[in-house]
Design a protein around this motif. Structure first.
Motif: not given
Length: 422
Positions: A135-150
């Motif tokens: 779960l924690r890794l998944a949250a980090h990956r969401i943050a990564d995807e948001v960061h890259e998209k923006l």
């Protein structure tokens, strides 16, 4: 404080050898110049989930120095009807909302959407099904995807760091998420552990252990725990550094007298000498393209940073500001050198633009050590001493946003930021 620096000081003085994962909170300080305001709404259903998904995402984004995250004042999820002009009026440039649902088989379904409010459109929407441990890794990956998209740039929130904790007379080598949470203990020992270095694929870690009462270089597989000795020669064996292709390690050996740089196969074998000087050469690090090796030498008197071709040969001096400069780290784009400089009785983290030679001090602390770049080059992790404790900090390259990783047990040292996952 200063297992690595104290070892380096003793090495520069003489060539004789020197004799369970904690959970963290983060403390963020400083004000960035231009940060993107982003709202990350609390995920629907996360109240009953073992990990605070939205809080992890917000903390990740804030630590980057790029974003200024906040929670939403009203309930939202990925299916909410979002009136983008209203969020623009609230001062948000982007909005993240989602949900966490526990499935019948015990796994969790994480869903989220990202709206770019400035563009006036949804730009990302995903679902991830993970086991509880991820779960924690998944949250980090969401943050990564948001960061890259923006931003168009990869985030580093799902990467890992290695560091050493000293608690009493016990040393432990930890591998954790980039925010210092979770992870594993790779090695525990009553003797010092220093200089962890990640292999380029992130699967192995080289380090120096004093478990045999002398400095010996080991490499450990982080998946299986299997490890092998790389350098255990007469005298001191220290400061491993991986070549960018992972085939070679540069180590510091005093087997032939003064400590010098040697290249070795990743599996050990016969070392090949790279430097020949009348001083101590140590703390090597490769340039990202593998063409050069940066290192510390006192061949000119006090310790300074030099550069030599990857195959050895004549070295050129790189650092010129100050009389004592050690612990080089090179940014992933090869343009910036980070190192520790001495000013009076203080040791401070500094960066140098390798093209212009311009330098900048990033900290107001006085006992900094062991800088290491994040794999996107936007952050540095380093060790320092605050309020009587050895702690780990991250900083943006302008020094404006700093994060302290807090723990209740032990002193934290020797950080090394791992590569992007492959």
């Amino acid at each position: 404080m200063g297992s690595r620096r104290h070892f380096l000081l003793s090495t520069l003085a003489a060539t004789a050898a020197a004799p369970a994962a904690a959970q963290f909170r983060i403390e963020i300080s400083g004000l960035g110049g231009t940060q993107m305001p982003i709202t990350v709404a609390s995920f629907r259903g996360e109240a009953g989930v073992p990990q605070p998904v939205s809080a992890i995402i917000r903390a990740d984004l804030q630590r980057s120095g790029v974003f200024k995250p906040s929670d939403a004042p009203l309930p939202l999820d990925e299916n909410s009807s979002v009136a983008l002009p209203e969020w623009r009026d609230r001062g948000a440039d982007a909005l993240v909302a989602g949900s966490v649902t526990r499935l019948a088989d015990g796994r969790y379904d994480l869903r989220f959407r990202l709206w770019d409010i400035v563009k006036g459109e949804q730009v990302l929407g995903q679902s991830k099904v993970v086991v509880e441990a991820d779960l924690r890794l998944a949250a980090h990956r969401i943050a990564d995807e948001v960061h890259e998209k923006l931003t168009g740039e990869r985030g580093v929130y799902a990467t890992r760091i290695a560091y050493v904790v000293k608690s009493g007379r016990r040393y432990t080598l930890h591998i954790t998420d980039a925010d210092g949470e979770g992870g594993q203990v790779a090695l525990a020992s009553p003797e010092a552990i220093i200089s962890p270095a990640w292999s380029p694929d992130g699967k192995e870690l080289a380090y120096v252990s004093f478990e045999s009462q002398k400095a010996v270089v080991w490499v450990q597989n982080l998946m299986t725990g299997a490890r092998r000795q790389i350098a255990n020669f007469r005298g001191s064996n220290s400061a491993p550094a991986w070549s960018p292709d992972g085939s070679t390690l540069v180590v510091t050996l005093s087997r032939d007298g003064l400590a010098q740089l040697y290249a070795m196969s990743r599996n050990g074998g016969t070392p090949r000498r790279l430097t020949i000087s009348n001083g101590i050469d140590t703390e090597a690090v490769y340039a990202p393209d593998g063409s050069f090796i940066y290192f510390v030498s006192d061949r000119g008197g006090g310790p300074q940073i030099y550069r030599v071709g990857a195959g050895g040969g004549n070295a050129t001096r790189v650092s010129f500001v100050g009389n004592y400069n050690i612990s080089p780290a090179i940014s992933p784009d090869g343009k910036t050198l980070a190192y520790i400089t001495q000013q009076g009785d203080a040791f401070k983290l500094m960066t140098q633009d390798l093209a212009s030679g311009a330098v900048q001090i990033l900290t107001d602390t006085v006992d900094d050590e062991s800088p290491s770049f994040a794999p996107n080059g936007r952050l540095l992790v380093y060790a320092t001493r605050l309020q009587g404790r050895d702690v780990l900090m991250t900083t943006t390259l302008d020094g404006k946003i700093k994060t302290r990783l807090l723990t209740t047990t032990g002193d934290m040292r020797e950080p090394a930021w791992g590569p992007f996952a492959r």
